[in-house]
Design an enzyme around this catalytic site. Structure first.
Site, PDB file in Angstrom:
ATOM      1  N   GLY A  52     -18.392   7.469  -2.346  1.00 35.35           N
ATOM      2  CA  GLY A  52     -17.380   7.392  -3.395  1.00 35.35           C
ATOM      3  C   GLY A  52     -17.576   6.175  -4.276  1.00 35.35           C
ATOM      4  N   ASN A  53     -16.496   5.781  -4.937  1.00 34.04           N
ATOM      5  CA  ASN A  53     -16.574   4.709  -5.933  1.00 34.04           C
ATOM      6  C   ASN A  53     -17.182   3.410  -5.385  1.00 34.04           C
ATOM      7  OD1 ASN A  53     -14.803   2.136  -6.868  1.00 34.04           O
ATOM      8  ND2 ASN A  53     -15.408   3.375  -8.617  1.00 34.04           N
ATOM      9  N   LYS A  94       0.862  -1.190   0.000  1.00 33.79           N
ATOM     10  CA  LYS A  94       0.000   0.000   0.000  1.00 33.79           C
ATOM     11  C   LYS A  94       0.892   1.233   0.000  1.00 33.79           C
ATOM     12  CE  LYS A  94      -4.529   0.647   0.356  1.00 33.79           C
ATOM     13  NZ  LYS A  94      -5.584  -0.323   0.042  1.00 33.79           N
ATOM     14  N   GLY A  96     -20.742   6.073   2.939  1.00 34.00           N
ATOM     15  CA  GLY A  96     -19.789   6.374   1.875  1.00 34.00           C
ATOM     16  C   GLY A  96     -20.538   6.836   0.640  1.00 34.00           C
TER      17      GLY A  96
HETATM   18  N1  GLU Z   1      -7.351   0.069  -3.327  1.00 36.84           N
HETATM   19  C1  GLU Z   1      -8.097  -1.108  -3.579  1.00 36.84           C
HETATM   20  C2  GLU Z   1      -8.110  -2.020  -2.357  1.00 36.84           C
HETATM   21  O1  GLU Z   1      -7.918  -1.593  -1.246  1.00 36.84           O
HETATM   22  C3  GLU Z   1      -7.628  -1.810  -4.827  1.00 36.84           C
HETATM   23  C4  GLU Z   1      -6.205  -2.214  -4.825  1.00 36.84           C
HETATM   24  C5  GLU Z   1      -5.705  -2.678  -6.160  1.00 36.84           C
HETATM   25  O2  GLU Z   1      -6.448  -2.706  -7.103  1.00 36.84           O
HETATM   26  O3  GLU Z   1      -4.537  -3.014  -6.203  1.00 36.84           O
HETATM   27  O4  GLU Z   1      -8.413  -3.182  -2.456  1.00 36.84           O
END
Ligand code: GLU
Length: 427
Positions: free
Chosen positions: A220-221, A106, A218
């Site tokens: 958002g997306n 991350k 939420g």
């Molecule tokens: N940010 C998204 C998650 O927390 C997607 C991560 C990704 O696609 O690598 O799962």
């Protein structure tokens, strides 16, 4: 004074609970409860007024025993290194539970894109890409969008990465726009995946989807496409809660007739604030920010941030609630988990429930590597199959071991990663 919520302590605590029944040895525990590698950067950026602002950024690689690390990059003013550590850890379990050949990572930058111009955001993305250019890549670590980042940010980062390496590597970053190496269905994937899990959970409880109602935290997306798929399957989303960036506080918007995706998209800005005038025109009631939790619904979907379901507020959940689907990462504190388990509410844990995004990211990478792109139905069909198999596996484990769904998901994911580390001869 109450102890401050720490997402990484929570992630480690969840892991420790499972290490025991899985009988992991001391070395495996030590390895898996900590990130393998951490990068901390300072990012000087020339702002529009000519001053230089120095931002702080991180990329944390939790574990790559099963494949290259994978996970999003967040932009948030309250980002901390411990939040990123927790999220990187959860990514490892997420990729393992849906059985895709990736590890967990991350990234994050402490910044507030809501107050930055596009040029400033682009400069920040390029500065970040310069710092991570030799630590990420399709064989090392693959970033993607997350909180307050989107396809445009990913393209700026990829462009900078490709300039540095003097070649095209579209599989380096996922969540790119369609037409520029992105996958059809990626925008919808996380939310749709949440609902595929809800569909299976409702089946288990003998509740017809058409009778199901939901309240979502939420806007958002993840929230948007959870709402869309929930409605498409015949259910009704009656409440949405979001942060209002003008009033600097959250609100819940409620419509007994149900909230439609088109209306939500028409009234929400790109950072998730709902236009109060438009909401009023649509006949949505404006309630307190926490009211989403107290609705007489079948399903609750926390799809915003960490640590929102606590021992102090889970008591407010109505008896009608049969399923909690964690669209967000880490929305439920361990104390709240215990209460939810005792109440007999079926909880679909975060790293299973919201794994649709990373699963589709994996499909995006596969398509980029082949340089051949599937149509949307093919992507969504594969996504549904992956999510359903993963959900059923966790449910089966929960029943067999008579444990909470979160513990069952951990048992499957941690075992897969521990086995990979052992096979590699690391522990
Ligand atoms: N940010 C998204 C998650 O927390 C997607 C991560 C990704 O696609 O690598 O799962």
């Amino acid at each position: 004074m109450a102890k401050e919520f720490n997402a990484f302590e929570m992630a480690q605590g969840q892991f420790d609970r499972i290490a025991k029944p899985l009988k992991l040895d001391a070395a495996t525990r030590e390895l898996l409860r900590n990130p393998m590698r951490e990068f901390h950067f300072t990012l000087p950026v020339k702002m529009d007024d000519g001053t230089i602002k120095v931002f702080k950024g991180f990329r944390i690689q939790h574990n790559d025993a099963r494949g290259p690390c994978k996970g999003g990059i967040r932009f948030h003013p309250e980002e901390t290194v411990d939040t990123i550590r927790a999220l990187a850890t959860w990514m490892t379990w997420k990729c393992a539970v849906v059985d895709i050949p990736l590890g967990g990572g991350k990234g994050g930058i402490i910044c507030d894109p809501r107050t930055m111009s596009m040029r400033e955001q682009e400069a920040l993305c390029r500065a970040y890409a310069q710092k991570i250019a030799f630590f990420v890549g399709h064989e090392q670590d693959i970033p993607a969008p997350d909180v307050m980042t989107n396809g445009q940010h990913m393209v700026w980062m990829l462009d900078e990465f490709e300039k540095i390496h003097n070649a095209k590597y579209p599989g380096t970053i996922t969540g790119k726009p369609v037409g520029l190496g992105g996958s059809l269905g990626r925008t919808e994937a996380t939310g749709y995946g949440v609902v595929y899990c809800i569909r299976e959970a409702l089946k288990e409880h003998g509740i017809p989807f058409k009778k199901a109602t939901a309240a979502i935290q939420g806007s958002g997306n993840v929230a948007q496409y959870t709402l869309d798929q929930f409605n498409q399957l015949g259910g009704k989303v009656i409440a949405i809660a979001c942060w209002d960036n003008n009033d600097k506080k959250p609100y819940t918007y409620r419509s007994k007739d149900g909230i439609k995706l088109k209306d939500l998209l028409d009234s929400v800005d790109k950072f998730g604030t709902i236009d109060q005038k438009k909401a009023k025109k649509l006949g949505w009631e404006k309630l307190d920010g926490n009211a989403w939790l107290e609705q007489e619904v079948t399903v609750l979907v926390p799809a915003a941030k960490e640590g929102v379901l606590t021992k102090d507020n889970v008591g407010k959940i109505k008896k009608s609630v049969k399923v909690i689907a964690e669209g967000a990462n880490g929305p439920t504190t361990p104390e709240a988990d215990e209460i939810i388990f005792k109440k007999g509410i079926h909880l679909i844990p975060d790293f299973l429930c919201n794994a649709g995004g990373v699963t589709c990211s994996y499909f995006e990478q596969v398509q980029c590597n082949m340089n051949y792109f599937w149509d949307k139905d093919e992507v969504l069909d594969k996504l549904d199959r992956k999510m359903t198999i993963a959900y059923q596996g966790v449910l089966e484990m929960a029943k067999k071991e008579k444990v909470y769904m979160r513990d069952a998901a951990y048992m499957i994911a941690v075992k897969r990663v521990a086995d990979a580390a052992k096979l590699r001869g690391w522990v």
